[in-house]
Write a protein that holds these residues in place. Structure first.
Motif, mmCIF file in Angstrom:
data_model
loop_
_atom_site.group_PDB
_atom_site.id
_atom_site.type_symbol
_atom_site.label_atom_id
_atom_site.label_comp_id
_atom_site.label_asym_id
_atom_site.label_seq_id
_atom_site.Cartn_x
_atom_site.Cartn_y
_atom_site.Cartn_z
ATOM 1 N N VAL A 253 0.761 -1.184 0.013
ATOM 2 C CA VAL A 253 -0.004 0.044 -0.022
ATOM 3 C C VAL A 253 0.880 1.163 -0.098
ATOM 4 N N THR A 254 0.670 2.034 -1.078
ATOM 5 C CA THR A 254 1.496 3.210 -1.059
ATOM 6 C C THR A 254 0.931 4.509 -0.782
ATOM 7 N N ALA A 255 -0.727 4.545 -0.791
ATOM 8 C CA ALA A 255 -1.595 5.751 -0.340
ATOM 9 C C ALA A 255 -2.898 5.043 0.111
ATOM 10 N N HIS A 256 -3.246 5.699 0.949
ATOM 11 C CA HIS A 256 -4.492 5.542 1.607
ATOM 12 C C HIS A 256 -5.422 6.857 1.940
ATOM 13 N N ALA B 58 -12.681 4.316 1.195
ATOM 14 C CA ALA B 58 -11.459 4.704 0.933
ATOM 15 C C ALA B 58 -10.685 4.453 -0.406
ATOM 16 N N LEU B 59 -9.852 5.208 -0.921
ATOM 17 C CA LEU B 59 -9.097 5.022 -2.150
ATOM 18 C C LEU B 59 -7.540 4.526 -1.748
ATOM 19 N N THR C 61 -6.143 -0.483 7.493
ATOM 20 C CA THR C 61 -4.971 -0.661 6.538
ATOM 21 C C THR C 61 -4.235 0.888 6.537
ATOM 22 N N GLY C 62 -3.097 0.778 6.242
ATOM 23 C CA GLY C 62 -2.201 2.012 6.031
ATOM 24 C C GLY C 62 -1.008 1.893 5.094
#
Length: 434
Positions: free
Chosen positions: A196-199, A207-208, A269-270
């Motif tokens: 995951v690179t962006a949340h 969430a995107l 999630t992060g």
């Protein structure tokens, strides 16, 4: 127990080695006739429509003895895990979703048994997906014996040997399709790790996420990936990347219930977390040669699928081809990716966009505002027989099913309607369910 388990794993290892050897030595092993997950896989020995209809009638005649399916499913899993406890690790900790999934699968099998080729295609796709869970051909044999025991225990003295034989033939038909689907994908990776690179939270329950696979992920715009989070091992949910293939994938995730995959992805999630992606699936993609105008109907996070198609269309659209998007949301706040849509409109003068706030069915025949807008886009709303558009539909299963029904009722030729097949575990109530 340890000795039995070692024997079991040795048997599995030998079976898989033989299967891979046969696959590699097959004359057709290097030739793929369809893209991964894009078409039915031939099933050896599949029965014809007449035989399927005959077995369907047998199963239905004795269905009262084993329904509701809750007790049958409980007995089946008690038998399976009692005799083969090491199989429990293939399943998620909570069996609630699995039981619900199997019940819907039973109804799907019975409902489609008079169309065995269609049923085989559905379960071939499911077999491809089950590879990531570690399901092997030998497990279907174990499932069959547990199913038979469950049927006998559930029905008791009311059970019929003829009905049992029909259930066994039905199960062997779908399990052969699942094995064929898994074999067809034998050379593909089972899963891809993705960081995951962006949340970004764009709403209380939405969430995107952007993720970067460790290796190239070979999907086409419009296909979906099943996603697993380490917070819920063995539990996968499908999400469509919202764009064309690149170094990163963007997923739009709406939390649907506490404790599930969507809840884990939205709330727990992060950046830096690692997810797993199953092989790409789905056929609701653009044609290799673009010759017809495109109409897209999307609701909620179905926008991700629409966004992927429009992104690809903007890169390879031939001169003169146009597209129309009808995007529905329950309220004005539901247009959560408005900035991206506005940028798309600004650079694509060939694209027409209609936003529709649709709170639920209100029009004739239970239609909602989104469907009314789509039908009203033509001079003759009730006659789509002459349409030369390709129509793509995405969003919640209920919206896809209703849109497909209304458009085909209005005369849209079925071959001009594109959406992913209704999943075997679709929440829609099967027609044969009492």
């Amino acid at each position: 127990m340890s000795g039995h388990q070692d024997d079991y794993h040795a048997l599995v290892a030998r079976h898989e080695a033989m299967r891979l050897r046969n696959r590699l030595l097959s004359p057709a092993s290097g030739a793929r006739t369809t893209a991964p997950g894009s078409g039915p896989v031939p099933v050896p020995g599949a029965y014809d429509d007449a035989a399927g209809a005959a077995d369907q009638a047998l199963v239905l005649r004795h269905l009262a003895a084993v329904t509701p399916f809750g007790e049958l499913i409980d007995r089946l899993y008690e038998s399976m895990f009692g005799r083969h406890p090491y199989l429990r690790r293939l399943f998620p900790d909570s069996m609630e979703f699995q039981r619900s999934h199997l019940e819907r699968a039973f109804w799907h099998m019975i409902d489609h048994l008079d169309r065995p080729a269609e049923l085989a295609a559905d379960f071939a796709r499911l077999g491809r997906e089950h590879r990531r869970l570690g399901v092997l051909p030998v497990h279907y044999e174990v499932f069959e014996s547990s199913l038979v025991e469950g049927l006998r225990l559930c029905a008791g003295g009311a059970w019929s040997g003829a009905a049992e034989a029909a259930w066994v033939r039905m199960h062997r038909h779908v399990s052969a399709a699942m094995v064929a689907g898994a074999n067809e994908a034998l050379g593909e990776p089972v899963a891809w790790n993705a960081t995951v690179t962006a949340h970004e939270r764009v709403g209380p329950d939405l969430a995107l996420l952007r993720v970067r696979p460790a290796e190239p992920y070979p999907y086409r715009a419009g296909q979906h990936a099943r996603v697993e989070t380490p917070l819920l091992p063995h539990t996968w949910r499908p999400y469509t990347p919202a764009g064309v293939p690149g170094d990163e994938l963007e997923f739009h995730v709406r939390r649907t219930a506490p404790g599930g995959v969507s809840d884990a992805l939205v709330a727990h999630t992060g950046v830096g977390d690692v997810l797993r992606l199953g092989p790409p699936q789905g056929t609701a993609t653009l044609d290799e040669e673009l010759t017809d105008d495109v109409l897209i109907v999307a609701g909620g996070t179905g926008w991700a699928h629409a966004k992927a198609l429009l992104d690809e269309l903007s890169r390879r659209r031939p001169a003169g081809l146009t597209a129309r998007l009808f995007l529905g949301a329950r309220d004005a706040g539901g247009f959560y990716d408005e900035a991206a849509l506005e940028r798309l409109e600004a650079r694509c003068p060939w694209l027409g966009v209609t936003r529709v706030v649709d709170g639920g069915p209100s029009g004739p025949d239970g239609r909602g505002a989104l469907m009314d807008a789509v039908l009203g886009s033509r001079t003759s709303p009730t006659d789509w027989s002459g349409s030369r558009q390709l129509v793509y539909v995405s969003g919640p299963t209920g919206l896809v099913a209703a849109t497909a029904w209304h458009l085909t009722e209005a005369g849209l030729p079925p071959e001009r309607l594109r959406h992913d097949p209704m999943p075997v575990s679709s929440p829609a109530v099967p027609a044969l369910q009492p």
